[in-house]
Design a protein around this motif. Structure first.
Motif, PDB file in Angstrom:
ATOM      1  N   GLN A 160       1.124  -1.328  -0.122  1.00 49.34           N
ATOM      2  CA  GLN A 160       0.306   0.306   0.210  1.00 49.34           C
ATOM      3  C   GLN A 160       0.952   1.767   0.070  1.00 49.34           C
ATOM      4  O   GLN A 160       1.612   1.765   0.640  1.00 49.34           O
ATOM      5  CB  GLN A 160      -0.954   0.394   1.078  1.00 49.34           C
ATOM      6  N   TYR A 161       0.850   2.467  -1.010  1.00 50.77           N
ATOM      7  CA  TYR A 161       0.996   3.595  -0.790  1.00 50.77           C
ATOM      8  C   TYR A 161       1.045   4.811   0.343  1.00 50.77           C
ATOM      9  O   TYR A 161      -0.482   4.398   0.164  1.00 50.77           O
ATOM     10  CB  TYR A 161       1.234   4.653  -2.260  1.00 50.77           C
ATOM     11  N   PHE A 162       1.529   4.559   0.676  1.00 44.99           N
ATOM     12  CA  PHE A 162       1.503   5.615   2.394  1.00 44.99           C
ATOM     13  C   PHE A 162       1.094   7.059   1.764  1.00 44.99           C
ATOM     14  O   PHE A 162       2.623   8.150   0.590  1.00 44.99           O
ATOM     15  CB  PHE A 162       2.309   5.548   3.218  1.00 44.99           C
ATOM     16  N   SER A 163       0.440   7.601   1.728  1.00 45.28           N
ATOM     17  CA  SER A 163      -0.242   9.013   0.479  1.00 45.28           C
ATOM     18  C   SER A 163       0.283  10.250   2.147  1.00 45.28           C
ATOM     19  O   SER A 163      -0.074  11.749   2.217  1.00 45.28           O
ATOM     20  CB  SER A 163      -1.758   9.042   0.825  1.00 45.28           C
ATOM     21  N   GLN A 167      -1.973  14.357  11.466  1.00 46.88           N
ATOM     22  CA  GLN A 167      -2.048  14.086  12.849  1.00 46.88           C
ATOM     23  C   GLN A 167      -1.781  13.156  12.760  1.00 46.88           C
ATOM     24  O   GLN A 167      -2.589  12.021  13.116  1.00 46.88           O
ATOM     25  CB  GLN A 167      -3.426  14.867  13.123  1.00 46.88           C
ATOM     26  N   PRO A 168      -0.573  12.760  13.577  1.00 41.46           N
ATOM     27  CA  PRO A 168       0.618  14.338  13.696  1.00 41.46           C
ATOM     28  C   PRO A 168       0.829  13.902  11.704  1.00 41.46           C
ATOM     29  O   PRO A 168       1.077  12.747  10.957  1.00 41.46           O
ATOM     30  CB  PRO A 168       2.191  13.556  14.231  1.00 41.46           C
ATOM     31  N   ILE A 169       1.629  15.409  11.283  1.00 37.80           N
ATOM     32  CA  ILE A 169       2.243  15.313  10.245  1.00 37.80           C
ATOM     33  C   ILE A 169       3.208  14.552   9.782  1.00 37.80           C
ATOM     34  O   ILE A 169       3.710  14.591  10.779  1.00 37.80           O
ATOM     35  CB  ILE A 169       2.700  16.717  10.079  1.00 37.80           C
ATOM     36  N   SER A 170       3.348  13.818   8.879  1.00 43.36           N
ATOM     37  CA  SER A 170       3.382  12.803   8.331  1.00 43.36           C
ATOM     38  C   SER A 170       4.106  12.723   6.796  1.00 43.36           C
ATOM     39  O   SER A 170       3.029  12.914   6.031  1.00 43.36           O
ATOM     40  CB  SER A 170       3.626  11.206   8.797  1.00 43.36           C
ATOM     41  N   ARG A 171       5.256  13.222   5.721  1.00 43.71           N
ATOM     42  CA  ARG A 171       5.213  13.781   4.435  1.00 43.71           C
ATOM     43  C   ARG A 171       4.440  12.063   4.289  1.00 43.71           C
ATOM     44  O   ARG A 171       5.287  10.999   4.041  1.00 43.71           O
ATOM     45  CB  ARG A 171       6.139  13.617   4.200  1.00 43.71           C
ATOM     46  N   ALA A 172       4.305  12.700   3.007  1.00 35.79           N
ATOM     47  CA  ALA A 172       3.581  10.856   1.575  1.00 35.79           C
ATOM     48  C   ALA A 172       5.198  10.601   1.381  1.00 35.79           C
ATOM     49  O   ALA A 172       5.769  11.108   1.341  1.00 35.79           O
ATOM     50  CB  ALA A 172       2.836  11.530   0.644  1.00 35.79           C
ATOM     51  N   ALA A 173       5.335   9.110   0.979  1.00 33.84           N
ATOM     52  CA  ALA A 173       6.136   8.038   0.187  1.00 33.84           C
ATOM     53  C   ALA A 173       6.297   8.570  -0.681  1.00 33.84           C
ATOM     54  O   ALA A 173       5.643   9.599  -1.762  1.00 33.84           O
ATOM     55  CB  ALA A 173       5.689   7.514   0.276  1.00 33.84           C
ATOM     56  N   LYS A 174       7.824   8.508  -1.840  1.00 32.55           N
ATOM     57  CA  LYS A 174       8.269   9.354  -2.693  1.00 32.55           C
ATOM     58  C   LYS A 174       7.831   7.964  -3.835  1.00 32.55           C
ATOM     59  O   LYS A 174       7.684   7.161  -3.487  1.00 32.55           O
ATOM     60  CB  LYS A 174       9.985   9.472  -2.360  1.00 32.55           C
TER      61      LYS A 174
END
Length: 198
Positions: A160-163, A167-174
């Protein structure tokens, strides 16, 4: 850091020899799994000692993955390692599709999952790039496919792609993709595919 020194397939099992001793307690035991139809399946195995494991195989699979390798000084290998399974008992008649070999251009620290998705039959194949950022899909059924790749942060379904999260702020996967749809044919090898993840 620990790694795979060698592996040997025989009688529906694989003997894995680690490059250095690993921890064997429950909280440190390696995780071994394979991917089939977009689902991760854990594999049963037996640690013979801190340098050797025997993995039992009950299904025909081309590749197994190993994570959570920890050495005797509590150093954990972040990468997920892979082992290709070469069953010499399989004849050429077993091969129904084609093979794809390629590499990833990526400047980062996370494992990269590569996805092949068919245009007509809803087939999906997944492969974790190795420590040299190379990947391979073996015996893909004939069809037209799109290829993409993305970072895998761990702790969830690797297919699964992590978008990202607010909350909490986490960047999306490249993410990256191969710009052309490719036709896979029986007994064909496609080589030197390059996907840039950025």
């Amino acid at each position: 850091l620990p790694g795979i020194g060698s592996s040997h397939y025989s009688d529906n099992s694989i003997e894995i020899n680690f490059s250095e001793p690993i921890k064997k307690s429950n909280s440190y035991k390696p995780i071994m799994f394979y991917v089939k139809d977009s689902v991760n399946y854990q594999l049963d195995y037996k640690l013979i000692d801190s340098l050797k494991a025997i993995v039992s195989l009950t299904d025909t699979i081309p590749e197994i993955f190993i994570s959570n390798l920890t050495d005797l000084y509590d150093n954990i290998l972040k990468d997920t390692l892979s082992i290709s399974i070469k069953n010499t008992n399989l004849s050429d008649d077993y091969i129904e599709g084609g093979n794809v070999y390629g590499s990833i251009i990526y400047n980062g620290e996370w494992p990269i999952m590569v996805k092949a998705e068919s245009a007509n039959s809803d087939l999906e194949y997944y492969c974790l790039a190795d420590s040299y950022t190379n990947f391979s899909f073996i015996n893909i059924k004939p069809d037209f496919y799109t290829f993409s790749a993305f970072e895998f942060f761990g702790g969830y379904d690797s297919t699964q792609y992590f978008s990202g999260l607010w909350q909490p702020i986490s960047r999306a996967a490249k993410f990256g993709y191969y710009s052309e749809n490719l036709e896979i044919r029986k007994h064909w090898d496609l080589q030197d595919m390059i996907i840039e993840v950025k």
